[in-house]
Design an enzyme around this catalytic site. Structure first.
Site, PDB file in Angstrom:
ATOM      1  N   CYS B 412      57.945  23.422  36.388  1.00 35.22           N
ATOM      2  CA  CYS B 412      56.489  23.511  36.322  1.00 35.22           C
ATOM      3  C   CYS B 412      55.917  24.581  37.243  1.00 35.22           C
ATOM      4  O   CYS B 412      54.961  25.260  36.889  1.00 35.22           O
ATOM      5  CB  CYS B 412      55.857  22.159  36.587  1.00 35.22           C
ATOM      6  SG  CYS B 412      56.319  21.435  38.156  1.00 35.22           S
ATOM      7  N   HIS B 456      54.394  17.550  40.531  1.00 37.30           N
ATOM      8  CA  HIS B 456      54.038  18.466  39.453  1.00 37.30           C
ATOM      9  C   HIS B 456      53.103  19.541  39.999  1.00 37.30           C
ATOM     10  O   HIS B 456      52.454  19.349  41.026  1.00 37.30           O
ATOM     11  CB  HIS B 456      53.341  17.658  38.339  1.00 37.30           C
ATOM     12  CG  HIS B 456      53.167  18.435  37.063  1.00 37.30           C
ATOM     13  ND1 HIS B 456      54.194  19.120  36.462  1.00 37.30           N
ATOM     14  CD2 HIS B 456      52.087  18.611  36.270  1.00 37.30           C
ATOM     15  CE1 HIS B 456      53.752  19.692  35.360  1.00 37.30           C
ATOM     16  NE2 HIS B 456      52.468  19.398  35.222  1.00 37.30           N
ATOM     17  N   ASP B 472      47.329  22.772  31.950  1.00 35.97           N
ATOM     18  CA  ASP B 472      48.702  22.519  32.395  1.00 35.97           C
ATOM     19  C   ASP B 472      49.667  23.278  31.500  1.00 35.97           C
ATOM     20  O   ASP B 472      49.973  22.849  30.396  1.00 35.97           O
ATOM     21  CB  ASP B 472      48.996  21.021  32.349  1.00 35.97           C
ATOM     22  CG  ASP B 472      50.358  20.711  32.956  1.00 35.97           C
ATOM     23  OD1 ASP B 472      51.082  21.653  33.315  1.00 35.97           O
ATOM     24  OD2 ASP B 472      50.682  19.512  33.067  1.00 35.97           O
TER      25      ASP B 472
END
Lengths: 341, 661
Positions: B412, B456, B472
């Site tokens: 991520c 994250h 995201d």
């Protein structure tokens, strides 16, 4: 001046307090041959270590507060309450015990008298670290964990002839945690007979005898052995012929010739001019001496006459008379002393 | 030495055992040589007991002390702070053993041990640790009991039994005190933890940081929602806003980076839906707290930062509970200040040239519309051959260029970072947000458990009229990560918790293991909620409820009364146990008979045999002679026959009952 007055009044105050304490404790734990400990008779207070423990807890509490630590609080409170329940457990380590007076052996003044007591438990609870302390002169620690009863022997100094009745016995315990001490003061109604202190007097000044020919100076070392006879009750154990006993024969006593047919009067009047206690001490010495030589002797004290005889029983009677001469009549009775109120 | 001052062998063994029991949970945070010291002092003391060695002399003792203290100083670099202090305490505790000669020393050791128990709680108050410390306190108390069993040198159970009984009896009283003892604030400042590793997110992020967190299966925090738990894909727990690029790492703005007039931040208008929940966070040694945007709290000890996060003024050193209301639809920073825009569009002067060119091209292709541009970037990630992996290749110089045009494999933080680069290169205010995403809903109690591997990184893009909008990029690559969690997203790769093969979280497929784990977690949560977060406020609430019903002055009586209620049965039980053995039934009936005669002025002394007594009674009261003789006969036959014939017993009972004086 002021100081002297103060000391005096302090002294008076202390004596009064002591009297009051004695009265109170005699009411609370009256003298008895055996005492079973219960909540009326057991006292309890934190020990020095107990106070130190509480101080440690205070430090822990402050740490818990400063770190706002809930488990720190929990731990501190757990220990606080362990201290609280320790009150019950420390008390429980005395409660239910029974202390019995067993016997006190007679001694000569100045020696230590042996007092035998017994502790027993009723249930199956295990008792640990029972600390006996008598007048700070002798102490003992016992556990009562795998037996129902235990005997304890304590030795106390005696000073004067007569009945010696020691002050209260202290029984204490700090088990299980040492943070609290529970204790009791026991008056076990036990007394030891104290004979006068034997005092050698060189030679017996003018022994009086009933028979004119019986007058003789005792010559040390002249007690010659002449034979054996069957042991009779009252014969001194020192005269038992142990060799024959070892061979499996009946008990026999050795017989000595010297003075065997002579009897000596140990008379109060022999020691004219000496103070009474000293006379008694000298008489005591001679009682022992004649007994050792296995001679017959009589004892004459003002108001007391003991016909000449020999042997263990005679010796004990003579010593008892010497020990108790001059003391109050009820003191001489066999019944033990009631503590003075 | 007097017997009462000697240390029984049993006590010595228990004292040494306590030392090791207490050292064990500390092992992770003390230098290893302390363990060696413990072994050495225990050996030494054992040798002294056996008579082989003697106690160390004063010179040796003082040099040992100096060496150990310098050892702490070398190991920690300082003597200040909680960890070195505790290490010193542990060392003193160990050294005291080799001068343990009499009872006073033993008391010292045992009391220090109680204090060492407390220090363990300063590091962890978890349920398991607490249970373990219960055992430790028990062992220590046992050594205190053993110390007072003079002459005992064989193991006996009475020692443990006694200690255990006392602890169990103290427990209810402890709970009472725990609830009612007034909680006040700290009295003065105390040394803080300085050497404990910070856990969780850090305030700067370089490629690989979040990935390494994903290997960790410990719990970051637990959240309990008042109503329904929001959709999983809405659970973006914001922790940090990373606006600044510093030598290849994204980092948050420090206090001094923010101009004074910007520090308070905008107060958004509270509209739309909201959710209420409480969070219990595990200690992180950091200041920031996690919450869903836009988070508000009534907790006076929590501040709000200018980028709409919750911040604790002191580091979170213990488990921390806070209550949050999150307004999910409130737009943030509808008007963007110049300073903020400047910060969130800045890029280094050079580096990643290909990325910059690509950004310009795509921005123009999107017609200069930031929203469309962002969408086209996400489309690029989705449609081209980008991969989501826990094991990305290492990146060298110009990492974003390498990533976008070369490796195309990343976690991520790679995507969040690349996205920010692209947006900023086109002048669109964008920032990286780090925190946790998702979480596991525990069906047992409805809490959301957020693990470290839920860490994250995502982005916030500022759009005209909408303020900061969450985007995201990971969702474009691996929608499963957001919708189902990391395990699903990595199912193909098989790298989920690959380095901790025994983690219970890997066995979520096995239903009984999973149930057990969730049950334990629920217990742990209750523990944290009711015990660890019991504070002044909670106490106030509970006592208030009590006070409403009983009145203030009665509270004292209530406390004392409860206390007595707990102690009195204990005392009674103790007295009860001390009674002698129970008499047999026949003797009891006969004693009752004697009691009645005593009432009539005919006491029976202890030495008088029953038949003699019966004869005497018969002489004095001829009227009763027959009955008395019958009862005595009956009793004697029962007492000496010894078989306890029930018929005879019944007869004795009947006759005694019927006997009237």
């Amino acid at each position: 001046m002021v100081r002297a007055a103060f000391t005096e009044s302090w002294q008076r105050y202390r004596e009064r307090a002591q009297r009051r304490w004695k009265r109170w404790i005699n009411r609370r734990i009256p003298p008895a041959k055996q005492v079973t400990l219960d909540q009326k008779r057991v006292f309890i207070f934190p020990t020095r270590i107990g106070f130190f423990f509480l101080f440690t807890l205070l430090v822990m509490l402050v740490a818990a507060i400063n770190y706002q630590n809930n488990m720190g609080f929990a731990l501190t409170f757990l220990l606080v309450n362990i201290f609280v329940v320790a009150v019950l457990h420390t008390y429980g380590n005395l409660a239910g015990l029974t202390v019995h007076a067993v016997r006190a052996s007679p001694v000569f003044a100045g020696q230590r008298a042996e007092f035998e007591i017994m502790v027993s438990r009723a249930g199956r609870r295990q008792y640990f670290g029972l600390h006996f302390d008598w007048l700070k002169q002798d102490s003992a620690i016992i556990n009562l964990d795998d037996c129902q009863q235990q005997h304890v022997k304590l030795y106390l100094r005696t000073e004067r002839r007569g009945w010696y009745k020691p002050d209260r016995l202290r029984l204490e315990t700090v088990y299980p945690l040492g943070l609290l001490r529970s204790w009791t003061w026991l008056d076990l109604d036990i007394r030891a007979l104290v004979y006068p202190r034997p005092l050698a007097s060189g030679e017996l000044p003018g022994v009086s005898s009933d028979q004119p020919d019986g007058m003789a100076e005792p010559i040390p070392g002249s007690d010659d052995f002449y034979g054996l006879r069957d042991y009779q009750r009252g014969d001194s154990l020192r005269h038992v012929f142990w060799k024959s006993v070892a061979k499996g024969q009946a008990l026999q006593s050795k017989q000595y010739t010297a003075y065997a047919d002579r009897s000596v009067w140990l008379d109060w009047a022999l020691f004219e001019g000496l103070p009474p206690e000293q006379r008694l001490s000298h008489l005591c010495y001679w009682v022992l001496e004649f007994d050792r030589r296995n001679e017959e002797y009589g004892l004459r004290l003002p108001g007391v006459t003991l016909e000449p005889d020999s042997g263990e029983n005679h010796r004990l009677t003579a010593l008892r008379q010497l020990a108790l001469w001059g003391s109050a009549a009820e003191d001489q009775a066999r019944e033990p002393l009631r503590a003075a109120a | 030495m007097k017997l009462e001052e000697q240390i029984p062998r049993n006590a010595l063994v228990w004292i040494i055992a306590t030392q090791f029991v207490l050292l064990f949970p500390h092992l992770g945070r003390i230098p290893l040589w302390v363990l060696v010291l413990y072994a050495a002092t225990a050996l030494w003391r054992a040798m002294v007991y056996l008579g082989r060695w003697s106690f160390p002399g004063g010179y040796l003792k003082s040099s040992l002390t100096v060496i150990c203290f310098s050892g702490v100083w070398v190991s920690y670099g300082t003597l200040i702070g909680l960890e070195p202090t505790v290490a010193l305490l542990l060392i003193a505790y160990s050294l005291k053993l080799i001068e343990l000669a009499n009872q006073r020393d033993a008391y010292m050791l045992i009391f220090i041990a109680y204090f060492v128990c407390l220090t363990e709680f300063l590091f962890s108050q978890e349920l398991l640790i607490t249970l373990y410390m219960c055992v430790a306190v028990m062992v220590n108390t046992t050594s205190l009991v053993a110390l007072h069993q003079p002459g005992q040198d064989r193991f006996n159970f009475s020692t443990i039994r006694r200690a255990g009984a006392m602890m169990l009896q103290a427990l209810p009283l402890m709970i009472l005190l725990f609830v009612v003892f007034p909680r006040v604030g700290p009295l003065w400042n105390v040394p803080l933890k300085t050497h404990t590793a910070r856990s969780g997110m850090s305030d700067f992020m370089k490629p690989g940081d979040v990935a390494s967190l994903s290997l960790n299966d410990s719990v970051a925090f637990r959240a309990q929602f008042e109503g329904e738990v929001p959709d999983r894909s809405d659970l973006y727990w914001r922790g940090l806003v990373l606006s600044k690029l510093d030598e290849g790492a994204w980092r948050s703005l420090r206090w001094r980076d923010i101009p004074g007039d910007q520090r308070r931040g905008e107060q958004p208008e509270l509209v739309g839906e909201y959710v209420d929940y409480s969070i219990i966070m595990e200690p992180t040694q950091q200041n920031w707290l996690y919450a869903l945007p836009y988070a508000t709290t009534r907790d006076r000890g929590i501040l709000r930062s200018n980028d709409f996060r919750l911040v604790s003024p002191v580091q979170v050193q213990d488990q921390k509970r806070y209550e949050v209301r999150s307004w999910l639809e409130v737009p943030l920073d509808v008007e963007l200040g110049d300073w903020r825009r400047g910060v969130d569009t800045s890029l280094p002067e050079d580096g990643n040239p290909q990325t910059r060119v690509l950004a310009q091209q795509m921005f123009e292709a999107a017609g200069g519309d930031p929203e469309a541009f962002a969408r086209s970037v996400l489309d690029m990630f989705r449609e081209q051959a980008f991969f989501y992996t826990l094991r990305p290749p290492l990146l060298g110089e110009n990492p974003v260029d390498q990533f976008l045009f070369g490796t195309r494999r990343g976690f991520c933080e790679h995507y969040a970072s690349a996205f920010t680069w692209l947006m900023r290169a086109a002048g669109v205010p964008t920032r990286v947000v780090a925190g946790y995403q998702g979480g596991e809903v525990n069906p047992v109690n409805g809490t959301v458990i957020v693990h470290q591997f839920d860490a994250h990184a995502w982005n916030e893009v500022w759009l005209e009229g909408q303020g900061w909008v969450r985007i995201d990029p990971t969702f474009a690559i691996a929608p499963a990560r957001i919708e189902f969690g990391l395990e699903q997203a990595l199912a193909e790769e098989g790298s989920f918790l690959a380095e901790t093969p025994l983690s219970p979280l890997r066995f979520r497929g096995v239903s009984w293991v999973n149930n057990l784990r969730l049950q334990l977690d629920a217990i742990n949560y209750r523990w944290q909620l009711f015990v660890l977060s019991y504070d002044q406020e909670r106490q106030y609430q509970i006592l208030n409820r009590l006070l409403c019903s009983v009145g203030q002055s009665q509270l004292v009586f209530l406390i004392v009364g409860t206390w007595a209620l707990l102690l009195v049965p204990l005392a009674i039980a103790m007295v009860w146990r001390n009674r002698g053995p129970r008499l047999d039934a026949a003797t009891r009936h006969y004693q009752e008979f004697c009691r009645r005669l005593r009432g009539a002025g005919l006491p029976r002394p202890g030495h008088e045999a029953p038949t003699d007594f019966a004869r005497r009674v018969a002489e004095e009261r001829p009227a009763w002679a027959e009955e008395v003789a019958a009862i005595t006969r009956c009793y004697e036959s029962l007492a000496y026959a010894g078989d306890g014939d029930p018929a005879a017993l019944a007869e004795l009972k009947r006759r005694v009952r019927a006997f009237r004086v």
